[in-house]
Design an enzyme around this catalytic site. Structure first.
Site, PDB file in Angstrom:
ATOM      1  N   GLU A 274       8.673  -4.402  10.839  1.00  0.00           N
ATOM      2  CA  GLU A 274       9.139  -3.109  10.313  1.00  0.00           C
ATOM      3  C   GLU A 274       9.676  -2.224  11.428  1.00  0.00           C
ATOM      4  OE1 GLU A 274       6.524  -1.177   7.528  1.00  0.00           O
ATOM      5  OE2 GLU A 274       7.732   0.665   7.508  1.00  0.00           O
TER       6      GLU A 274
ATOM      7  N   LYS B  82      -1.552  -9.387   2.683  1.00  0.00           N
ATOM      8  CA  LYS B  82      -0.866  -8.955   3.904  1.00  0.00           C
ATOM      9  C   LYS B  82      -1.763  -7.951   4.615  1.00  0.00           C
ATOM     10  CE  LYS B  82       2.944  -6.050   3.876  1.00  0.00           C
ATOM     11  NZ  LYS B  82       2.456  -4.874   4.630  1.00  0.00           N
TER      12      LYS B  82
ATOM     13  N   ASP C 126       0.844  -1.204   0.000  1.00  0.00           N
ATOM     14  CA  ASP C 126       0.000   0.000   0.000  1.00  0.00           C
ATOM     15  C   ASP C 126       0.878   1.252   0.000  1.00  0.00           C
ATOM     16  OD1 ASP C 126       0.892  -0.190   2.592  1.00  0.00           O
ATOM     17  OD2 ASP C 126      -1.076  -0.005   3.532  1.00  0.00           O
ATOM     18  N   SER C 127       2.215   1.051  -0.003  1.00  0.00           N
ATOM     19  CA  SER C 127       3.142   2.163  -0.253  1.00  0.00           C
ATOM     20  C   SER C 127       2.915   2.715  -1.660  1.00  0.00           C
ATOM     21  CB  SER C 127       4.594   1.697  -0.083  1.00  0.00           C
ATOM     22  OG  SER C 127       4.823   0.481  -0.773  1.00  0.00           O
TER      23      SER C 127
HETATM   24  O1  KIV Z   1       3.498  -1.141   1.715  1.00  0.00           O
HETATM   25  C1  KIV Z   1       4.674  -1.532   1.766  1.00  0.00           C
HETATM   26  O2  KIV Z   1       5.509  -1.243   0.919  1.00  0.00           O
HETATM   27  C2  KIV Z   1       5.047  -2.347   2.920  1.00  0.00           C
HETATM   28  C3  KIV Z   1       6.494  -2.666   3.090  1.00  0.00           C
HETATM   29  C4  KIV Z   1       7.209  -1.482   3.624  1.00  0.00           C
HETATM   30  C5  KIV Z   1       6.708  -3.855   3.954  1.00  0.00           C
HETATM   31  O3  KIV Z   1       4.216  -2.743   3.685  1.00  0.00           O
END
Ligand code: KIV
Length: 271
Positions: free
Chosen positions: A189, A120, A51-52
């Protein structure tokens, strides 16, 4: 003699075997077909459609605004490019926190509409019913503990989590709960390396660290950070393997120069 060109897919079982054999797992984020295809061909074990995307693809300050529909768009593009690695998709903020029924229906949309292999979600005890319900529907779940960016307004900052005893104890309890619920892996994290090592040693399932030190069973980085596409984000845990921002800027400036001067296209670049 015929050569067997069949591609063997990385599965959650492969990852479990890697942990048992002491082989480290490499995971990267990706959000589109072309990068997914390149990372897959390079041999990455897992692509996370994180979700980044909200930050690096859409330019938002936090991960909160990205929607389920947008995650599905990114994930389905990634799946078309990834022939061998495992593709995990983040359940975005607002798509699972309500209750376990909502979590399952968001997951079903992701699985049906993208062809991805797992989801996730962030949190421990608070989301355990959702984790169990998704797994009981046959979908592998990756947990995410420590700095969980969807809760940024609760934390207030992106600084290291679980430095205090109480938070470290809760994190270890949550990790056990997620494993017992059936998660196949947990992202840790931005927590102290010693704590991440302790958690990794205590679990049968692999941990994937980001800013959590070398004792995790695998590592993950956001592709824009490790390739140097983002320039303003330089936390201590980040190893930058390329300076793509600089290379792209140079290439674009050269292109502008060539167009303006009439150097491009030349005789061999036309019909
Ligand atoms: O959304 C993302 O990129 C993440 C990673 C930082 C693990 O959850």
């Amino acid at each position: 003699m015929s050569i067997n060109k069949e591609i063997r897919r990385v599965t959650t079982h492969t990852l479990q075997r890697m942990k048992s054999n002491g082989e480290k797992i490499a995971m990267l984020t990706a959000y589109d077909y072309s990068f997914a295809k390149t990372f897959d061909a390079a041999g990455i074990d897992i692509i996370l459609v994180g979700d980044s995307a909200s930050n690096v693809m859409a330019g938002h300050e936090t991960t909160l605004p990205v929607t389920l529909d947008q995650m599905i768009y990114h994930a389905s593009s990634v799946v078309r490019g990834a022939k061998r690695c495992l593709v995990v998709v983040d359940l975005p903020f607002g798509a699972y926190q309500g209750n376990s029924k909502e979590a399952l229906s968001s997951t079903i949309r992701i699985m049906k509409e993208t062809g991805a292999h797992a989801v996730k979600l962030e949190g421990g005890e608070e989301v355990i019913e959702s984790v169990k319900r998704i797994i009981s529907a046959g979908v592998p779940v990756m947990g995410h503990l420590g700095l969980t960016p969807q809760s940024i307004y609760k934390f207030g900052t992106y600084s290291v989590r679980a430095k205090e005893e109480a938070e470290a104890e809760k994190l270890q309890r949550d990790a056990r709960l997620l494993e017992e619920a059936g998660c196949f892996s947990i992202v840790l994290e931005k927590i102290p390396a010693l704590l991440a090592g302790k958690v990794s040693d205590s679990l049968q399932i692999p941990t994937i660290g980001i800013g959590a030190g070398s004792h995790c069973d695998g590592q993950v980085l956001v592709m824009h950070d490790m390739l140097g596409i983002t320039t303003e984000f330089k936390p201590r845990f980040l190893r930058q393997y390329l300076n793509l921002s600089e290379s792209i800027t140079n290439a674009v400036q050269q292109y502008i120069k060539d167009v303006r001067s009439g150097d491009f296209p030349d005789e061999n670049e036309q019909y």
